[in-house]
Design an enzyme around this catalytic site. Structure first.
Site, mmCIF file in Angstrom:
data_model
loop_
_atom_site.group_PDB
_atom_site.id
_atom_site.type_symbol
_atom_site.label_atom_id
_atom_site.label_comp_id
_atom_site.label_asym_id
_atom_site.label_seq_id
_atom_site.Cartn_x
_atom_site.Cartn_y
_atom_site.Cartn_z
ATOM 1 N N LYS A 83 27.704 -35.110 -20.091
ATOM 2 C CA LYS A 83 26.655 -35.456 -21.474
ATOM 3 C C LYS A 83 26.649 -37.106 -21.776
ATOM 4 O O LYS A 83 27.722 -37.656 -21.851
ATOM 5 C CB LYS A 83 27.164 -34.822 -22.618
ATOM 6 C CG LYS A 83 25.995 -34.074 -23.385
ATOM 7 C CD LYS A 83 26.659 -33.252 -24.496
ATOM 8 C CE LYS A 83 25.679 -32.388 -25.344
ATOM 9 N NZ LYS A 83 26.278 -31.859 -26.471
HETATM 10 O O1 G3P Z 1 24.936 -29.866 -29.358
HETATM 11 C C1 G3P Z 1 24.407 -30.465 -30.132
HETATM 12 C C2 G3P Z 1 24.935 -29.816 -31.786
HETATM 13 O O2 G3P Z 1 26.250 -29.592 -31.600
HETATM 14 C C3 G3P Z 1 24.502 -30.837 -32.937
HETATM 15 O O3 G3P Z 1 24.302 -29.784 -33.693
HETATM 16 O O4 G3P Z 1 24.236 -28.983 -36.246
HETATM 17 O O5 G3P Z 1 25.582 -30.937 -35.590
HETATM 18 O O6 G3P Z 1 23.169 -31.173 -35.472
HETATM 19 P P1 G3P Z 1 24.400 -30.215 -35.354
#
Ligand code: G3P
Length: 217
Positions: A83
């Site tokens: 990533k």
């Molecule tokens: O894969 C990306 C994800 O983990 C981010 O999610 O809810 O932190 O925006 P969030």
């Protein structure tokens, strides 16, 4: 649509794998911190649990170091997907690692132009963050729509990995738009199966079955 589970919690991943729904896993530095585990150990364990791509994020910000970290992470298991943040250096690293046959997931994507560059750099996956755009009153699903149109216009092979998913509706909308993958927190994934009318109908069936006094086994 493929489902990836968005977590570094191996217990949650193990609990979901019997469903056959887990096509891969995505992690990021925040999820690794939340797990409290050694990064390389938890990635190796996840790669043992899941056959599909397991995203492990570099933490360097300069291209040369990103490439070095990416090659090291790819050495953990054959299903590691490196990533990389959607920065200029991340694109350079993406081009280099993809050229070496390493799967790449370009993350923290918030615009269609960013996604266009990632596809040009040969990214295996692009991760547009729906929830974080919604958080600032921008329709995150519009970004998925735009990327879908652009990628189809030029037959880019990069897969749209809808990320930052916070709800069942995000999953539905991403599927309607044609995202290739949704990476979903375990709770949201489990919640997709739930409907109150299903619960109500099942209870009614069981109540009526009980009245027959019969048993199947
Ligand atoms: O894969 C990306 C994800 O983990 C981010 O999610 O809810 O932190 O925006 P969030």
């Amino acid at each position: 649509m493929k489902f990836f589970v968005d977590t570094a919690d191996t217990a949650e991943i193990k609990a979901l794998t019997p469903t056959g729904l887990v096509d891969g896993v995505t992690t990021n530095p925040s999820l690794v911190m939340k797990s409290g585990r050694d990064f390389r150990e938890v990635v190796a364990e996840i790669c043992d649990i899941v056959e599909g791509p397991v995203s492990a994020e570099v933490t360097a910000t300069e291209a040369a170091q990103m490439i070095e970290e990416g090659k090291s992470l790819a050495g953990i298991a054959q299903n590691v997907c490196v990533k990389l943040p959607l920065t200029f250096d991340g694109l350079i690293a993406c081009k280099a690692l993809t050229g070496d046959g390493i799967k790449t997931n370009v993350t923290l994507c918030f615009s269609a132009n960013q996604a266009l560059l990632a596809a040009k750099a040969g990214a295996t996956f692009i991760s547009p963050f729906i929830g974080r755009l919604d958080d600032i009153n921008v329709d995150g699903m519009d970004l998925i729509r735009e990327i879908r149109i652009i990628y189809d216009n030029y037959d880019f092979q990069t897969e749209i990995l809808a990320a930052s998913i916070r709800s069942a509706n995000h999953v539905k909308e991403a599927a309607l738009v044609g995202a290739d993958v949704s990476t979903v927190p375990p709770g949201v994934l489990k919640g997709l199966a739930h409907h109150p009318l299903t619960d109500k109908g099942l209870q009614a069936f069981l109540d009526d079955w009980a009245k027959t006094g019969q048993k199947i086994l």
